[in-house]
Scaffold this motif. Structure first.
Motif, PDB file in Angstrom:
ATOM      1  N   MET A 209      66.968  46.864  35.018  1.00 33.07           N
ATOM      2  CA  MET A 209      67.263  46.942  33.587  1.00 33.07           C
ATOM      3  C   MET A 209      68.010  45.728  33.028  1.00 33.07           C
ATOM      4  SD  MET A 209      67.621  51.057  33.000  1.00 33.07           S
ATOM      5  CE  MET A 209      69.110  51.371  33.925  1.00 33.07           C
ATOM      6  N   ARG A 210      67.668  44.568  33.583  1.00 31.50           N
ATOM      7  CA  ARG A 210      68.145  43.304  33.032  1.00 31.50           C
ATOM      8  C   ARG A 210      67.038  42.577  32.281  1.00 31.50           C
ATOM      9  NH1 ARG A 210      72.486  44.949  33.120  1.00 31.50           N
ATOM     10  NH2 ARG A 210      74.279  44.287  34.366  1.00 31.50           N
ATOM     11  N   SER A 211      65.779  42.961  32.555  1.00 26.71           N
ATOM     12  CA  SER A 211      64.628  42.301  31.946  1.00 26.71           C
ATOM     13  C   SER A 211      63.414  43.199  32.080  1.00 26.71           C
ATOM     14  CB  SER A 211      64.368  40.955  32.622  1.00 26.71           C
ATOM     15  OG  SER A 211      63.041  40.525  32.434  1.00 26.71           O
ATOM     16  N   LEU A 212      62.683  43.381  30.983  1.00 27.63           N
ATOM     17  CA  LEU A 212      61.452  44.163  31.039  1.00 27.63           C
ATOM     18  C   LEU A 212      60.446  43.501  31.968  1.00 27.63           C
ATOM     19  CD1 LEU A 212      59.501  46.372  30.103  1.00 27.63           C
ATOM     20  CD2 LEU A 212      59.041  45.000  28.045  1.00 27.63           C
ATOM     21  N   ALA A 213      60.302  42.190  31.853  1.00 25.56           N
ATOM     22  CA  ALA A 213      59.343  41.480  32.709  1.00 25.56           C
ATOM     23  C   ALA A 213      59.719  41.616  34.176  1.00 25.56           C
ATOM     24  CB  ALA A 213      59.276  40.010  32.307  1.00 25.56           C
ATOM     25  N   ALA A 214      61.010  41.502  34.477  1.00 26.49           N
ATOM     26  CA  ALA A 214      61.455  41.598  35.867  1.00 26.49           C
ATOM     27  C   ALA A 214      61.270  43.014  36.410  1.00 26.49           C
ATOM     28  CB  ALA A 214      62.909  41.172  35.990  1.00 26.49           C
ATOM     29  N   ASP A 215      61.564  44.020  35.595  1.00 30.73           N
ATOM     30  CA  ASP A 215      61.368  45.400  36.041  1.00 30.73           C
ATOM     31  C   ASP A 215      59.893  45.680  36.295  1.00 30.73           C
ATOM     32  OD1 ASP A 215      63.984  46.309  36.169  1.00 30.73           O
ATOM     33  OD2 ASP A 215      64.022  46.953  34.084  1.00 30.73           O
ATOM     34  N   ALA A 216      59.034  45.189  35.391  1.00 26.59           N
ATOM     35  CA  ALA A 216      57.598  45.394  35.563  1.00 26.59           C
ATOM     36  C   ALA A 216      57.092  44.677  36.816  1.00 26.59           C
ATOM     37  CB  ALA A 216      56.846  44.918  34.327  1.00 26.59           C
ATOM     38  N   ALA A 217      57.583  43.473  37.053  1.00 26.43           N
ATOM     39  CA  ALA A 217      57.165  42.719  38.237  1.00 26.43           C
ATOM     40  C   ALA A 217      57.625  43.412  39.517  1.00 26.43           C
ATOM     41  CB  ALA A 217      57.708  41.297  38.167  1.00 26.43           C
ATOM     42  N   SER A 218      58.859  43.927  39.498  1.00 27.65           N
ATOM     43  CA  SER A 218      59.390  44.631  40.668  1.00 27.65           C
ATOM     44  C   SER A 218      58.582  45.889  40.950  1.00 27.65           C
ATOM     45  CB  SER A 218      60.863  44.986  40.432  1.00 27.65           C
ATOM     46  OG  SER A 218      61.373  45.776  41.475  1.00 27.65           O
ATOM     47  N   LEU A 219      58.268  46.638  39.895  1.00 33.03           N
ATOM     48  CA  LEU A 219      57.481  47.856  40.074  1.00 33.03           C
ATOM     49  C   LEU A 219      56.073  47.519  40.554  1.00 33.03           C
ATOM     50  CD1 LEU A 219      57.177  50.918  39.815  1.00 33.03           C
ATOM     51  CD2 LEU A 219      56.505  50.558  37.423  1.00 33.03           C
ATOM     52  N   ARG A 220      55.476  46.488  39.987  1.00 31.79           N
ATOM     53  CA  ARG A 220      54.119  46.127  40.406  1.00 31.79           C
ATOM     54  C   ARG A 220      54.093  45.711  41.877  1.00 31.79           C
ATOM     55  NH1 ARG A 220      49.463  42.747  37.199  1.00 31.79           N
ATOM     56  NH2 ARG A 220      47.960  42.701  38.923  1.00 31.79           N
ATOM     57  N   ALA A 221      55.111  44.967  42.303  1.00 37.71           N
ATOM     58  CA  ALA A 221      55.170  44.566  43.710  1.00 37.71           C
ATOM     59  C   ALA A 221      55.251  45.780  44.617  1.00 37.71           C
ATOM     60  CB  ALA A 221      56.368  43.649  43.936  1.00 37.71           C
ATOM     61  N   LEU A 222      56.048  46.775  44.220  1.00 36.25           N
ATOM     62  CA  LEU A 222      56.141  48.014  44.997  1.00 36.25           C
ATOM     63  C   LEU A 222      54.782  48.711  45.047  1.00 36.25           C
ATOM     64  CD1 LEU A 222      57.830  50.396  46.297  1.00 36.25           C
ATOM     65  CD2 LEU A 222      57.975  51.290  43.972  1.00 36.25           C
ATOM     66  N   VAL A 223      54.141  48.831  43.890  1.00 36.07           N
ATOM     67  CA  VAL A 223      52.849  49.525  43.789  1.00 36.07           C
ATOM     68  C   VAL A 223      51.803  48.845  44.671  1.00 36.07           C
ATOM     69  CG1 VAL A 223      50.916  49.933  42.206  1.00 36.07           C
ATOM     70  CG2 VAL A 223      53.248  50.548  41.527  1.00 36.07           C
ATOM     71  N   GLU A 224      51.787  47.532  44.643  1.00 37.63           N
ATOM     72  CA  GLU A 224      50.767  46.797  45.388  1.00 37.63           C
ATOM     73  C   GLU A 224      50.990  46.853  46.897  1.00 37.63           C
ATOM     74  OE1 GLU A 224      49.270  43.656  41.972  1.00 37.63           O
ATOM     75  OE2 GLU A 224      50.875  43.020  43.338  1.00 37.63           O
ATOM     76  N   HIS A 225      52.158  47.305  47.316  1.00 29.92           N
ATOM     77  CA  HIS A 225      52.412  47.499  48.749  1.00 29.92           C
ATOM     78  C   HIS A 225      52.110  48.925  49.199  1.00 29.92           C
ATOM     79  CE1 HIS A 225      54.406  43.559  48.747  1.00 29.92           C
ATOM     80  NE2 HIS A 225      54.304  43.616  50.059  1.00 29.92           N
ATOM     81  N   ILE A 226      51.699  49.769  48.279  1.00 34.86           N
ATOM     82  CA  ILE A 226      51.331  51.137  48.620  1.00 34.86           C
ATOM     83  C   ILE A 226      49.861  51.149  49.020  1.00 34.86           C
ATOM     84  CG2 ILE A 226      50.994  53.466  47.714  1.00 34.86           C
ATOM     85  CD1 ILE A 226      53.414  52.956  45.878  1.00 34.86           C
TER      86      ILE A 226
END
Length: 241
Positions: free
Chosen positions: A40-57
């Protein structure tokens, strides 16, 4: 298609525990669930972090985002293995749109007049500004419908959101290519329910559930939320638990 992993994305002023009643019900029904943190410091950073998690599933993923988490899944949902999006009292942004711009088209919710701004240091830059909810207003605005003793604890343990997030443009709108479902909290004092309705209508979401519920609908109406998520599991091609 195998049943998707359900990733539950929390919103501002809260953490993954806000999903706890829904998480428990989904696990009891045999679903694979992950409820990750946002920073919750940056929308872009949160989205990137979530996408990285998703792509490792390994396998398909269904994203469910509450409140600010809706904005995050709108961007992260571009990941190839995301098969659907569930907006829960959430922001369904368009590409290039900000949260402030989306909200600006409607009357302010009670939240806006009850925000607190606190500086936080950014190395080598000007201080940032954290946004939180006034502690005495939090139970009514954010945690209505909960046991007052619980809402008082949440009020003093809330996680702030950087003020700059409100002005960040969404770099993508995954609802343009992925099926989506929506829940409107008709008694929401944090987000004007018309903001939710507008975003879902613009996204072409046909399956919209309107509940006479407050902002933390996952806490007050967990079975209703699970029902929508399970419809999304089935509608996205996965077998239900």
């Amino acid at each position: 298609m195998p049943s998707p992993t359900i990733v539950l994305v929390h919103g501002a002023f809260a953490d993954a525990a806000s999903w706890a009643p829904v998480t428990r019900l989904l696990l009891d029904r045999g679903h694979t669930v992950i409820a990750p943190p946002l920073y919750m410091r940056s929308l872009a950073a949160d989205a990137a972090s979530l996408r990285a998690l998703v792509e490792h599933i390994d396998g398909p993923v269904l994203l469910a985002g509450h409140s600010y988490g809706g904005a995050v899944i709108t961007i992260a949902g571009e990941a190839a293995n995301v098969v659907g999006l569930v907006y829960v009292s959430g922001y369904a942004l368009d590409t290039g749109e900000t949260i402030s711009k989306l909200q600006g088209g409607f009357p302010d919710s009670e939240l806006i007049a009850n925000l607190v701004f606190t500086p936080f240091p950014i190395p080598g830059q000007e201080d940032g500004s954290d946004v939180s909810v006034k502690i005495d207003a939090f139970p009514h605005i954010f945690a209505a419908g909960l046991d007052p003793r619980v809402s008082e604890v949440l009020a003093v343990s809330q996680r702030p959101l950087a003020a700059s997030v409100f002005a960040e443009e969404a770099s993508a709108a995954a609802w343009k290519t992925k099926p989506a479902w929506g829940i409107v909290s008709a008694d929401d004092h944090t987000i004007n329910p018309d903001v939710e309705r507008f975003g879902y209508t613009r996204a072409g979401i046909a399956d919209v559930t309107e509940l006479k519920a407050p902002h933390l609908v996952m806490q007050t109406n967990p079975q209703d939320v699970v029902d929508v998520i399970e419809r999304a599991v089935g509608g996205s091609g996965g077998a239900q638990g």
